[in-house]
Design a protein around this motif. Structure first.
Motif, PDB file in Angstrom:
ATOM      1  N   ILE A 277      33.582 -35.137   2.057  1.00 16.82           N
ATOM      2  CA  ILE A 277      32.488 -34.215   2.335  1.00 16.82           C
ATOM      3  C   ILE A 277      31.655 -34.782   3.474  1.00 16.82           C
ATOM      4  CG2 ILE A 277      30.468 -33.036   1.397  1.00 16.82           C
ATOM      5  CD1 ILE A 277      32.673 -34.556  -1.118  1.00 16.82           C
ATOM      6  N   VAL A 278      31.313 -33.928   4.433  1.00 19.33           N
ATOM      7  CA  VAL A 278      30.421 -34.344   5.513  1.00 19.33           C
ATOM      8  C   VAL A 278      29.370 -33.259   5.694  1.00 19.33           C
ATOM      9  CG1 VAL A 278      31.849 -33.377   7.366  1.00 19.33           C
ATOM     10  CG2 VAL A 278      30.283 -35.245   7.872  1.00 19.33           C
ATOM     11  N   GLY A 279      28.138 -33.684   5.910  1.00 19.83           N
ATOM     12  CA  GLY A 279      27.036 -32.777   6.203  1.00 19.83           C
ATOM     13  C   GLY A 279      26.384 -33.200   7.504  1.00 19.83           C
ATOM     14  N   SER A 280      26.176 -32.249   8.392  1.00 22.85           N
ATOM     15  CA  SER A 280      25.599 -32.546   9.701  1.00 22.85           C
ATOM     16  C   SER A 280      24.325 -31.733   9.887  1.00 22.85           C
ATOM     17  CB  SER A 280      26.611 -32.194  10.798  1.00 22.85           C
ATOM     18  OG  SER A 280      26.032 -32.356  12.067  1.00 22.85           O
ATOM     19  N   GLU A 281      23.229 -32.432  10.160  1.00 22.93           N
ATOM     20  CA  GLU A 281      21.974 -31.744  10.449  1.00 22.93           C
ATOM     21  C   GLU A 281      22.091 -31.098  11.819  1.00 22.93           C
ATOM     22  OE1 GLU A 281      17.188 -32.541  10.768  1.00 22.93           O
ATOM     23  OE2 GLU A 281      18.507 -34.201  10.287  1.00 22.93           O
ATOM     24  N   ILE A 282      21.824 -29.831  11.892  1.00 26.68           N
ATOM     25  CA  ILE A 282      22.037 -29.053  13.105  1.00 26.68           C
ATOM     26  C   ILE A 282      21.158 -29.520  14.264  1.00 26.68           C
ATOM     27  CG2 ILE A 282      21.939 -26.719  14.087  1.00 26.68           C
ATOM     28  CD1 ILE A 282      24.182 -27.170  12.017  1.00 26.68           C
ATOM     29  N   SER A 283      19.889 -29.816  14.013  1.00 30.71           N
ATOM     30  CA  SER A 283      18.953 -30.077  15.107  1.00 30.71           C
ATOM     31  C   SER A 283      18.799 -31.545  15.492  1.00 30.71           C
ATOM     32  CB  SER A 283      17.578 -29.516  14.745  1.00 30.71           C
ATOM     33  OG  SER A 283      17.075 -30.199  13.609  1.00 30.71           O
ATOM     34  N   ASP A 284      19.212 -32.478  14.643  1.00 28.34           N
ATOM     35  CA  ASP A 284      18.869 -33.880  14.883  1.00 28.34           C
ATOM     36  C   ASP A 284      20.061 -34.833  14.837  1.00 28.34           C
ATOM     37  OD1 ASP A 284      17.124 -35.939  15.473  1.00 28.34           O
ATOM     38  OD2 ASP A 284      16.498 -36.228  13.404  1.00 28.34           O
ATOM     39  N   SER A 285      21.253 -34.319  14.717  1.00 23.63           N
ATOM     40  CA  SER A 285      22.480 -35.134  14.701  1.00 23.63           C
ATOM     41  C   SER A 285      22.499 -36.205  13.615  1.00 23.63           C
ATOM     42  CB  SER A 285      22.701 -35.792  16.069  1.00 23.63           C
ATOM     43  OG  SER A 285      22.840 -34.809  17.045  1.00 23.63           O
ATOM     44  N   ARG A 286      21.854 -35.954  12.519  1.00 26.59           N
ATOM     45  CA  ARG A 286      21.953 -36.856  11.371  1.00 26.59           C
ATOM     46  C   ARG A 286      23.167 -36.457  10.548  1.00 26.59           C
ATOM     47  NH1 ARG A 286      18.190 -40.761  11.967  1.00 26.59           N
ATOM     48  NH2 ARG A 286      16.213 -39.941  12.657  1.00 26.59           N
ATOM     49  N   LEU A 287      23.800 -37.427   9.898  1.00 26.95           N
ATOM     50  CA  LEU A 287      25.009 -37.173   9.125  1.00 26.95           C
ATOM     51  C   LEU A 287      24.884 -37.706   7.702  1.00 26.95           C
ATOM     52  CD1 LEU A 287      27.761 -38.213  11.684  1.00 26.95           C
ATOM     53  CD2 LEU A 287      27.125 -35.884  11.031  1.00 26.95           C
ATOM     54  N   ALA A 288      25.524 -37.005   6.800  1.00 28.81           N
ATOM     55  CA  ALA A 288      25.722 -37.500   5.439  1.00 28.81           C
ATOM     56  C   ALA A 288      27.192 -37.287   5.129  1.00 28.81           C
ATOM     57  CB  ALA A 288      24.857 -36.732   4.451  1.00 28.81           C
ATOM     58  N   TYR A 289      27.812 -38.258   4.494  1.00 32.21           N
ATOM     59  CA  TYR A 289      29.196 -38.046   4.088  1.00 32.21           C
ATOM     60  C   TYR A 289      29.453 -38.769   2.780  1.00 32.21           C
ATOM     61  CZ  TYR A 289      30.543 -42.705   5.819  1.00 32.21           C
ATOM     62  OH  TYR A 289      30.655 -44.042   6.020  1.00 32.21           O
ATOM     63  N   SER A 290      30.489 -38.323   2.112  1.00 30.37           N
ATOM     64  CA  SER A 290      30.852 -38.951   0.858  1.00 30.37           C
ATOM     65  C   SER A 290      32.341 -38.757   0.616  1.00 30.37           C
ATOM     66  CB  SER A 290      30.059 -38.341  -0.306  1.00 30.37           C
ATOM     67  OG  SER A 290      30.322 -39.050  -1.501  1.00 30.37           O
ATOM     68  N   VAL A 291      32.942 -39.740  -0.012  1.00 29.63           N
ATOM     69  CA  VAL A 291      34.300 -39.634  -0.505  1.00 29.63           C
ATOM     70  C   VAL A 291      34.177 -39.681  -2.023  1.00 29.63           C
ATOM     71  CG1 VAL A 291      36.576 -40.696  -0.611  1.00 29.63           C
ATOM     72  CG2 VAL A 291      35.254 -40.791   1.515  1.00 29.63           C
ATOM     73  N   GLU A 292      34.765 -38.708  -2.693  1.00 30.00           N
ATOM     74  CA  GLU A 292      34.660 -38.596  -4.146  1.00 30.00           C
ATOM     75  C   GLU A 292      36.068 -38.582  -4.733  1.00 30.00           C
ATOM     76  OE1 GLU A 292      31.494 -37.834  -5.778  1.00 30.00           O
ATOM     77  OE2 GLU A 292      30.507 -38.126  -3.844  1.00 30.00           O
ATOM     78  N   LEU A 293      36.293 -39.353  -5.785  1.00 31.48           N
ATOM     79  CA  LEU A 293      37.589 -39.406  -6.461  1.00 31.48           C
ATOM     80  C   LEU A 293      37.363 -39.336  -7.968  1.00 31.48           C
ATOM     81  CD1 LEU A 293      38.962 -42.512  -4.548  1.00 31.48           C
ATOM     82  CD2 LEU A 293      39.560 -40.144  -4.064  1.00 31.48           C
ATOM     83  N   THR A 294      38.192 -38.569  -8.662  1.00 31.69           N
ATOM     84  CA  THR A 294      38.104 -38.542 -10.115  1.00 31.69           C
ATOM     85  C   THR A 294      39.411 -38.038 -10.706  1.00 31.69           C
ATOM     86  OG1 THR A 294      36.696 -37.946 -12.001  1.00 31.69           O
ATOM     87  CG2 THR A 294      37.190 -36.195 -10.430  1.00 31.69           C
ATOM     88  N   GLY A 295      39.591 -38.289 -11.970  1.00 35.64           N
ATOM     89  CA  GLY A 295      40.723 -37.764 -12.717  1.00 35.64           C
ATOM     90  C   GLY A 295      40.206 -37.124 -13.997  1.00 35.64           C
ATOM     91  N   THR A 296      40.799 -36.025 -14.416  1.00 35.31           N
ATOM     92  CA  THR A 296      40.359 -35.331 -15.615  1.00 35.31           C
ATOM     93  C   THR A 296      41.537 -34.617 -16.268  1.00 35.31           C
ATOM     94  OG1 THR A 296      39.359 -33.150 -16.071  1.00 35.31           O
ATOM     95  CG2 THR A 296      39.148 -33.936 -13.928  1.00 35.31           C
TER      96      THR A 296
END
Length: 127
Positions: A40-59
């Protein structure tokens, strides 16, 4: 029988509301095993800030009809971000209906989210 599926979803948040990004429904008859990985990646439109995550699970869900979902071990999460103050958040969780990835944006901030996720599903297991 098994299936390997890869999909991509995207959405835009404009505030700190939690929003559903991915929804994988269980078969109501049970007897499924999932191994999921999500980028998952999130990019702030106006300020070029980023958030990302890698998520793993089993169910898995039992074929015995108890309608519960069981996580296998602990989820693995690798969240990172370059935001200041309160950062956006990514959460993957399961309940009796399916597997979900939710994102929470940041107040008064437009963030474009992109999620590429894959899951391996074994079908008709007897647990």
């Amino acid at each position: 029988r098994s299936d390997w599926t890869t999909k991509q979803t995207q959405l835009r948040t404009t505030n700190a509301t939690t929003t559903n990004l991915v929804d994988i429904a269980y078969d109501p008859n049970g007897g499924e095993l999932f191994q999921i990985k999500a980028f998952i990646v999130g990019s702030e439109i106006s300020d070029s800030r980023l958030a990302y995550s890698v998520e793993l699970t089993g169910t898995f869900t039992k074929s015995s009809g108890d309608s519960l979902a069981y996580e296998i071990g602990n989820q693995v999460q690798f969240p990172q971000n370059s935001f200041t103050g309160t950062a956006p958040d990514v959460v993957m969780y399961t309940d009796t209906n399916g597997i979900y990835i939710k994102v929470t944006g940041k107040a008064s901030t437009t963030i474009q989210w992109l999620c590429t996720y894959s899951y391996h599903k074994l079908i008709n297991i007897s647990v």
